[in-house]
Design an enzyme around this catalytic site. Structure first.
Site, PDB file in Angstrom:
ATOM      1  N   HIS A   1      -5.369 -12.079   9.651  1.00  0.00           N
ATOM      2  CA  HIS A   1      -5.546 -11.986  11.108  1.00  0.00           C
ATOM      3  C   HIS A   1      -6.811 -12.730  11.547  1.00  0.00           C
ATOM      4  CE1 HIS A   1      -2.160  -9.339  11.257  1.00  0.00           C
ATOM      5  NE2 HIS A   1      -2.765  -8.401  10.566  1.00  0.00           N
TER       6      HIS A   1
ATOM      7  N   TYR B   1       0.810  -1.227   0.000  1.00  0.00           N
ATOM      8  CA  TYR B   1       0.000   0.000   0.000  1.00  0.00           C
ATOM      9  C   TYR B   1       0.845   1.279   0.000  1.00  0.00           C
ATOM     10  CZ  TYR B   1       0.592  -0.270   5.161  1.00  0.00           C
ATOM     11  OH  TYR B   1       1.099  -0.371   6.429  1.00  0.00           O
TER      12      TYR B   1
ATOM     13  N   ASP C   1       4.117 -10.662   8.353  1.00  0.00           N
ATOM     14  CA  ASP C   1       3.447  -9.374   8.487  1.00  0.00           C
ATOM     15  C   ASP C   1       4.409  -8.218   8.747  1.00  0.00           C
ATOM     16  OD1 ASP C   1       1.618  -7.368   8.837  1.00  0.00           O
ATOM     17  OD2 ASP C   1       0.526  -8.287  10.476  1.00  0.00           O
TER      18      ASP C   1
ATOM     19  N   HIS D   1      -7.252  -7.302   5.461  1.00  0.00           N
ATOM     20  CA  HIS D   1      -7.091  -7.291   6.921  1.00  0.00           C
ATOM     21  C   HIS D   1      -8.488  -7.352   7.530  1.00  0.00           C
ATOM     22  CE1 HIS D   1      -3.228  -4.803   6.199  1.00  0.00           C
ATOM     23  NE2 HIS D   1      -2.821  -5.920   6.770  1.00  0.00           N
TER      24      HIS D   1
ATOM     25  N   HIS E   1      -7.473  -2.930   1.833  1.00  0.00           N
ATOM     26  CA  HIS E   1      -6.668  -2.738   3.040  1.00  0.00           C
ATOM     27  C   HIS E   1      -7.433  -3.220   4.265  1.00  0.00           C
ATOM     28  CE1 HIS E   1      -5.089  -0.914   6.666  1.00  0.00           C
ATOM     29  NE2 HIS E   1      -3.922  -1.143   6.093  1.00  0.00           N
TER      30      HIS E   1
ATOM     31  N   ARG F   1     -11.974  -0.444   7.191  1.00  0.00           N
ATOM     32  CA  ARG F   1     -11.718   0.916   7.683  1.00  0.00           C
ATOM     33  C   ARG F   1     -11.259   1.824   6.544  1.00  0.00           C
ATOM     34  NH1 ARG F   1      -7.126  -0.184  10.626  1.00  0.00           N
ATOM     35  NH2 ARG F   1      -7.275  -2.370  10.077  1.00  0.00           N
TER      36      ARG F   1
END
Ligand SMILES: [Zn+2]
Length: 438
Positions: free
Chosen positions: A265, A117, A316, A228, A203, A206
Site C-alpha cells: 500500500h 495470516y 489484495d 502492510h 502484518h 499495529r
C-alpha cells in the site's frame, strides 16, 4: 521441445513482431522475433510475460459484492471479513483458495504472493499440523497451475493506539502466534517445493510490536519480507502517538528496511518515508482496486519510483482480479492526484505487472531465453482491444481478453478456459456455503 508463435510480443526491449518461442522443460530455450510460424502453435493477439500478483489474501475473495450495504463503511467490510475468517476450515479454505487462484490464472497471473495470516483454528488453537492452512494454499496453487510464494505473516497483537498494543479479539486469535519465536519456529517447519517458495511478512506495525520487528527481519534473512505500511492515516497517528515516529521510520530503526522488503500500500507516506524506502531499494506494492474500494487514498507511486523504489501490483482483497486493471489504475490514479497524464509509461506499468523478483521468483517475468516459460496471450480482436496499438495493450485490455496462459511451460488457460473447467461454478460452490446462516 514445444514451439509457439505470436504476431506480436512485448520483449525486454519493447514491441516485437512475428515472435517464435521455443520451450525446453519449464524455460524458454529461445525467443526470436521476425520469424515464420512454420509448424509452431499459433497464439492469438499479443504475448506478454506472466503477471506477478504481489499481494493476495485468498479468503477475501468471498467478500466481493458483499460489503456495500449498511452504509458500506470500512467497518461493514471488516465485520464481514471477520465473519468469513471465522467460518473457514482447511477443507473450505482449500476450495475457496483453489477457485480464487484459478480466477487469477484466467487473468494472466503466473506467480502469486499470499500474505497468509489465517494460521490456526477459529479458537486460536493450533491444528495438529500447525501449518495445515499453509499446506492448503500450496495445494490450491498447484491445482490452479500457478506458483505460490507463501508469505507467512507474523501477527501478535490486536491493534495499536496511543496507549500501546491491544490484545487480539476473539476473531483475531486464529491469526496470532504466542510470540515471535513461536511464529519463527512454525515458519521454519515450512518446506519449499517446485511451485512454492517461502517468505515472511509483518502484518503491520499495529499487529507486531517494536521489540519483535527485528526478530521477524532476521528470521526472513534474504527471503522476501512484506509488510502492510501506512494504508490508512489512523495507523500513522497511532504510531506517532505511541512511538513518536512514522511506521516507515520504525521499520528503519529496527533494521527491517532492505532490498527484499515490499511495503504494501505505502499510501500515506511523508517525504522522509519515501527517501528511506528509496535508500533501501525496497519495493512498494500498490493494490489500486482495493485501495479505492476501501477508501484508503492514492499513494505516491511516481514519487516512490523517482526515489528508487520498484513498484509491484496486487489484487489484495480481490474486489477485482484483473492485474491489467491494477496496472492501468496505477497510472490513472496518478493522473487524478497530479492532474497530469503520462506519469508512468506503458513500459513502467509492464515492469510493475511482472515484478516476480519482489516475490522470490527472479527467473520469471520476461520473455527471454533462460527465463521461466510463462506467457500470457491477450486477444487484440475483442470489443475492448480491437484497433489498439499493441504497444499500449496494458492501457486497454482487461482480464476478459486473456486467451492463453502458460506457467512453467504448462498450458493452464487455453481459449479463455482454465484447465479446472468452470471457474465461476468453482467460486460459487466455495463461497455460497460461507454465507448460509446455520
Ligand atoms: Zn493486505
Amino acid at each position: 521441445m514445444s514451439t509457439y508463435h505470436a504476431r506480436y510480443a512485448l520483449l525486454p526491449d519493447g514491441l516485437a513482431r512475428d515472435v517464435t518461442f521455443e520451450l525446453r522443460g519449464n524455460a524458454f530455450a529461445s525467443v526470436t522475433a521476425n520469424t515464420d510460424p512454420g509448424g509452431a502453435r499459433r497464439l492469438p493477439g499479443i504475448v506478454l510475460p506472466g503477471f506477478a500478483n504481489a499481494h493476495s489474501h485468498a479468503f477475501h475473495r468471498a467478500l466481493r459484492g458483499r460489503t456495500h450495504d449498511h452504509g458500506g463503511t470500512f467497518w461493514t467490510w471488516r465485520e464481514r471479513m471477520y465473519a468469513v475468517a471465522g467460518r473457514l476450515d482447511p477443507d473450505t479454505y482449500l476450495a475457496l483458495a483453489r477457485a480464487t487462484y484459478a480466477e487469477m490464472a484466467l487473468a494472466g497471473v503466473t506467480s502469486v504472493a499470499e500474505f497468509h495470516y489465517l494460521h490456526h483454528a477459529p479458537d486460536g488453537r493450533r491444528y495438529d499440523d500447525p501449518n495445515a492452512m499453509a499446506e492448503v494454499l500450496r495445494m490450491a496453487a498447484a491445482d490452479a497451475g500457478i506458483r505460490l510464494t507463501l508469505l507467512d505473516a507474523c501477527y501478535l497483537r490486536g491493534g495499536l493506539d496511543a496507549d500501546g498494543h491491544r490484545a487480539p479479539d476473539a476473531t483475531q486469535r486464529r491469526f496470532c502466534d504466542a510470540d515471535v519465536d513461536a511464529w519463527a519456529a512454525r515458519v521454519d517447519a515450512l518446506r519449499e517445493s517446485d511451485g512454492m517458495r517461502v517468505g515472511a511478512a509483518i502484518h503491520s506495525v499495529r499487529a507486531v510490536p517494536r521489540e519483535s520487528l527485528a526478530a521477524v527481519g532476521s528470521a526472513a534473512g534474504n527471503r522476501p519480507l512484506h509488510v502492510h505500511l501506512s494504508e490508512q492515516p489512523a495507523e500513522n497517528e497511532a504510531c506517532a502517538q505511541y512511538y513518536g515516529c512514522t511506521p516507515t521510520e520504525l521499520l528503519g530503526d529496527t533494521g527491517v528496511l532492505r532490498r527484499t522488503l515490499t511495503a504494501v500500500h505505502a499510501t500515506h507516506l511523508l517525504d522522509g518515508d519515501i527517501e528511506l524506502l528509496g535508500a533501501a531499494h525496497a519495493t512498494a506494492c500498490f493494490c489500486p482496486t482495493t485501495e479505492r474500494d476501501l477508501a484508503d487514498g492514492i499513494g505516491p507511486a511516481r514519487a516512490l519510483r523517482d526515489a528508487g523504489v520498484a513498484l509491484s501490483l496486487g489484487s489484495d482483497q480481490h474486489a477485482v482480479i484483473d492485474l491489467l486493471e491494477e496496472a492501468r489504475a496505477l497510472e490513472s490514479h496518478e493522473r487524478l492526484s497530479s492532474l497530469r497524464r503520462g506519469r508512468l509509461r506503458p513500459a513502467d506499468l509492464l515492469d510493475a505487472l511482472t515484478a516476480h523478483t519482489s516475490i522470490g521468483w527472479p527467473e520469471a517475468g520476461r520473455l527471454a531465453a533462460g527465463a521461466r516459460a510463462d506467457l500470457v496471450a491477450v486477444r487484440l480482436d475483442t470489443p475492448r482491444t480491437a484497433g489498439i496499438d499493441p504497444a499500449q495493450v496494458v492501457l486497454a485490455a482487461t482480464a476478459s481478453d486473456v486467451d492463453t496462459v502458460l506457467v512453467d511451460g504448462d498450458v493452464v488457460v487455453d481459449g479463455g478456459r482454465h484447465r479446472l473447467g468452470d471457474v465461476g461454478a468453482l467460486l460459487e460452490a466455495a463461497i455460497e456455503p460461507l454465507w448460509c446462516e446455520s
